[in-house]
Design a protein around this motif. Structure first.
Motif, PDB file in Angstrom:
ATOM      1  N   PRO A 188      33.341  35.837  35.391  1.00 36.39           N
ATOM      2  CA  PRO A 188      34.069  35.094  36.237  1.00 36.39           C
ATOM      3  C   PRO A 188      35.111  35.835  36.953  1.00 36.39           C
ATOM      4  N   LYS A 189      35.937  36.790  36.328  1.00 35.92           N
ATOM      5  CA  LYS A 189      36.560  37.602  37.013  1.00 35.92           C
ATOM      6  C   LYS A 189      36.119  38.559  38.048  1.00 35.92           C
ATOM      7  N   LEU A 190      34.875  38.987  37.875  1.00 39.49           N
ATOM      8  CA  LEU A 190      34.145  39.870  38.763  1.00 39.49           C
ATOM      9  C   LEU A 190      33.646  39.143  39.888  1.00 39.49           C
ATOM     10  N   PRO A 250      40.991  48.202  35.532  1.00 38.70           N
ATOM     11  CA  PRO A 250      42.431  47.773  35.143  1.00 38.70           C
ATOM     12  C   PRO A 250      42.427  46.097  35.521  1.00 38.70           C
ATOM     13  N   GLN A 251      41.662  45.617  36.431  1.00 41.68           N
ATOM     14  CA  GLN A 251      41.646  44.166  36.738  1.00 41.68           C
ATOM     15  C   GLN A 251      41.250  43.364  35.596  1.00 41.68           C
ATOM     16  N   LEU A 252      40.154  44.162  35.048  1.00 45.37           N
ATOM     17  CA  LEU A 252      39.377  43.537  33.956  1.00 45.37           C
ATOM     18  C   LEU A 252      39.906  43.233  32.770  1.00 45.37           C
ATOM     19  N   ILE A 253      41.245  44.048  32.374  1.00 46.23           N
ATOM     20  CA  ILE A 253      41.789  44.133  31.001  1.00 46.23           C
ATOM     21  C   ILE A 253      42.218  42.873  30.458  1.00 46.23           C
ATOM     22  N   PRO A 254      42.570  41.737  30.941  1.00 44.50           N
ATOM     23  CA  PRO A 254      42.658  40.675  30.347  1.00 44.50           C
ATOM     24  C   PRO A 254      41.763  39.887  29.852  1.00 44.50           C
ATOM     25  N   ASN A 255      40.489  40.047  30.726  1.00 47.45           N
ATOM     26  CA  ASN A 255      39.393  39.259  30.376  1.00 47.45           C
ATOM     27  C   ASN A 255      38.554  40.180  29.082  1.00 47.45           C
ATOM     28  N   ILE A 256      38.930  41.366  29.284  1.00 46.25           N
ATOM     29  CA  ILE A 256      38.231  42.455  28.068  1.00 46.25           C
ATOM     30  C   ILE A 256      39.061  42.002  26.643  1.00 46.25           C
ATOM     31  N   ILE A 257      40.300  41.932  26.905  1.00 46.92           N
ATOM     32  CA  ILE A 257      40.874  41.306  25.769  1.00 46.92           C
ATOM     33  C   ILE A 257      40.571  39.875  25.185  1.00 46.92           C
ATOM     34  N   ILE A 258      40.095  39.055  26.156  1.00 49.29           N
ATOM     35  CA  ILE A 258      39.669  37.628  25.834  1.00 49.29           C
ATOM     36  C   ILE A 258      38.390  37.741  25.083  1.00 49.29           C
ATOM     37  N   THR A 269      44.300  34.291  22.968  1.00 46.72           N
ATOM     38  CA  THR A 269      43.263  34.168  23.851  1.00 46.72           C
ATOM     39  C   THR A 269      43.919  33.308  25.068  1.00 46.72           C
ATOM     40  N   TYR A 270      44.456  31.873  24.570  1.00 44.56           N
ATOM     41  CA  TYR A 270      44.974  31.097  25.643  1.00 44.56           C
ATOM     42  C   TYR A 270      46.096  31.703  26.570  1.00 44.56           C
ATOM     43  N   VAL A 271      46.769  32.505  25.791  1.00 44.48           N
ATOM     44  CA  VAL A 271      48.165  33.166  26.566  1.00 44.48           C
ATOM     45  C   VAL A 271      47.537  34.169  27.637  1.00 44.48           C
ATOM     46  N   PHE A 272      46.597  35.032  27.342  1.00 46.87           N
ATOM     47  CA  PHE A 272      46.057  35.937  28.003  1.00 46.87           C
ATOM     48  C   PHE A 272      45.154  35.469  29.137  1.00 46.87           C
ATOM     49  N   LYS A 273      44.470  34.124  28.815  1.00 43.83           N
ATOM     50  CA  LYS A 273      43.733  33.273  29.823  1.00 43.83           C
ATOM     51  C   LYS A 273      44.527  32.782  31.045  1.00 43.83           C
ATOM     52  N   ASN A 274      45.849  32.032  30.581  1.00 38.14           N
ATOM     53  CA  ASN A 274      46.634  31.658  31.603  1.00 38.14           C
ATOM     54  C   ASN A 274      47.298  32.698  32.210  1.00 38.14           C
ATOM     55  N   ARG A 275      47.638  33.897  31.753  1.00 36.91           N
ATOM     56  CA  ARG A 275      48.249  34.946  32.544  1.00 36.91           C
ATOM     57  C   ARG A 275      47.283  35.443  33.695  1.00 36.91           C
ATOM     58  N   GLY A 276      45.836  35.556  33.265  1.00 39.38           N
ATOM     59  CA  GLY A 276      44.791  35.962  34.011  1.00 39.38           C
ATOM     60  C   GLY A 276      44.853  35.071  35.346  1.00 39.38           C
ATOM     61  N   VAL A 277      44.886  33.628  34.837  1.00 35.03           N
ATOM     62  CA  VAL A 277      44.923  32.672  36.216  1.00 35.03           C
ATOM     63  C   VAL A 277      46.002  32.522  37.120  1.00 35.03           C
ATOM     64  N   LYS A 278      47.197  33.088  36.548  1.00 33.94           N
ATOM     65  CA  LYS A 278      48.469  33.067  37.173  1.00 33.94           C
ATOM     66  C   LYS A 278      48.525  34.330  38.257  1.00 33.94           C
ATOM     67  N   ASN A 279      47.837  35.496  37.475  1.00 36.53           N
ATOM     68  CA  ASN A 279      47.624  36.483  38.318  1.00 36.53           C
ATOM     69  C   ASN A 279      46.793  36.305  39.621  1.00 36.53           C
ATOM     70  N   GLU A 280      45.594  35.556  39.087  1.00 40.42           N
ATOM     71  CA  GLU A 280      44.762  35.212  40.349  1.00 40.42           C
ATOM     72  C   GLU A 280      45.415  34.404  41.478  1.00 40.42           C
TER      73      GLU A 280
END
Length: 262
Positions: free
Chosen positions: A150-152, A180-188, A249-260
């Protein structure tokens, strides 16, 4: 007034129905008595007995090894797979690969387990660490792909094209711009892999060999000798670990949404 609270009451009853067995298990893991007929007093005795049990500790470290290795390889293969699907410029081809990758997620675990058994027997592999780790890698890869893809799909292609126009090689562009932009999704994806490996029973049960097991298989074997309070303690710890992983996972997901959005 009644209609206003009907939905909330229904939702509360659903949650009570879902979590009541887990709550009872957690409460009785602190029960002083080994019997579950009544709560006789608060005690950490069964947790201490749990950590003193060498067989359980052995399986615990085996589970950590299996989960760790499977997660690392699933992340590598899944990330490359997600990138390959993204680079498939033909929309029909991309849709085909996405559907094929999604298929293992909806197949029953028993079907996947039997398929793996047939595969390992065909290649005459000895059941043990290798087969169970390979099995965990296989069923974890789709989770990594769908954590990253989804990030890609929302990735700005102009950044990739700019890097290529400036003379960078494809691997350099992927390493310095895309990764580098995939790091949050990779962690998830990694956290989901850890959760699935800890949670899996069917595939682990059918693909493990003598002397090799995961915590879920160990718990199943312990129940054959009766419900011991140590099982309640072990299950409570597993539940706590999965809750912590889910929260991260929830924290990183929300952080990724905010960054987008930014």
């Amino acid at each position: 007034m009644v209609k206003k609270y009907t939905g909330k009451i229904y939702l509360a009853l659903c949650y009570i129905f879902l979590y009541m067995p887990i709550i009872f298990m957690m409460v009785f893991s602190f029960n002083e008595s080994r019997y579950t007929k009544a709560f006789t007093g608060f005690s950490l005795k069964w947790y201490m007995e749990l950590f003193k049990d060498e067989s359980i500790m052995k399986v615990f470290f085996q589970t950590l090894i299996i989960t760790g290795i499977a997660t690392i390889f699933a992340l590598i293969i899944g990330t490359i797979g997600a990138w390959s699907i993204y680079r498939a410029f033909n929309p029909k081809l991309r849709s085909y690969f996405m559907n094929v990758t999604y298929l293992p997620l909806i197949l029953p675990d028993i079907v996947i387990a039997i398929g793996m058994i047939i595969l390992y027997v065909f290649f005459k592999l000895n059941f043990g660490y290798f087969t169970i780790i390979l099995s965990h890698i296989i069923f974890n890869i789709p989770f990594v792909v769908f954590a990253i893809l989804p990030k890609l799909l929302t990735f700005d292609k102009s950044l990739y094209d700019a890097g290529m126009d400036l003379g960078a090689k494809q691997f350099q562009v992927f390493k310095r711009i895309v990764l580098p932009q995939l790091i949050p999704n990779i962690i998830i994806g990694a956290l989901v892999c850890i959760t699935m490996s800890l949670d899996d029973f069917t595939v682990s049960y059918f693909t493990s060999g003598n002397g090799v097991a995961t915590l879920s298989v160990k718990i199943y074997s312990m129940t054959k000798r009766g419900i011991s309070p140590k099982i309640n303690a072990l299950s409570t710890l597993l539940f706590a670990i999965i809750i912590i992983i889910s929260a991260i996972t929830y924290v990183f997901k929300n952080r990724g949404v905010k960054n987008e959005k930014i």
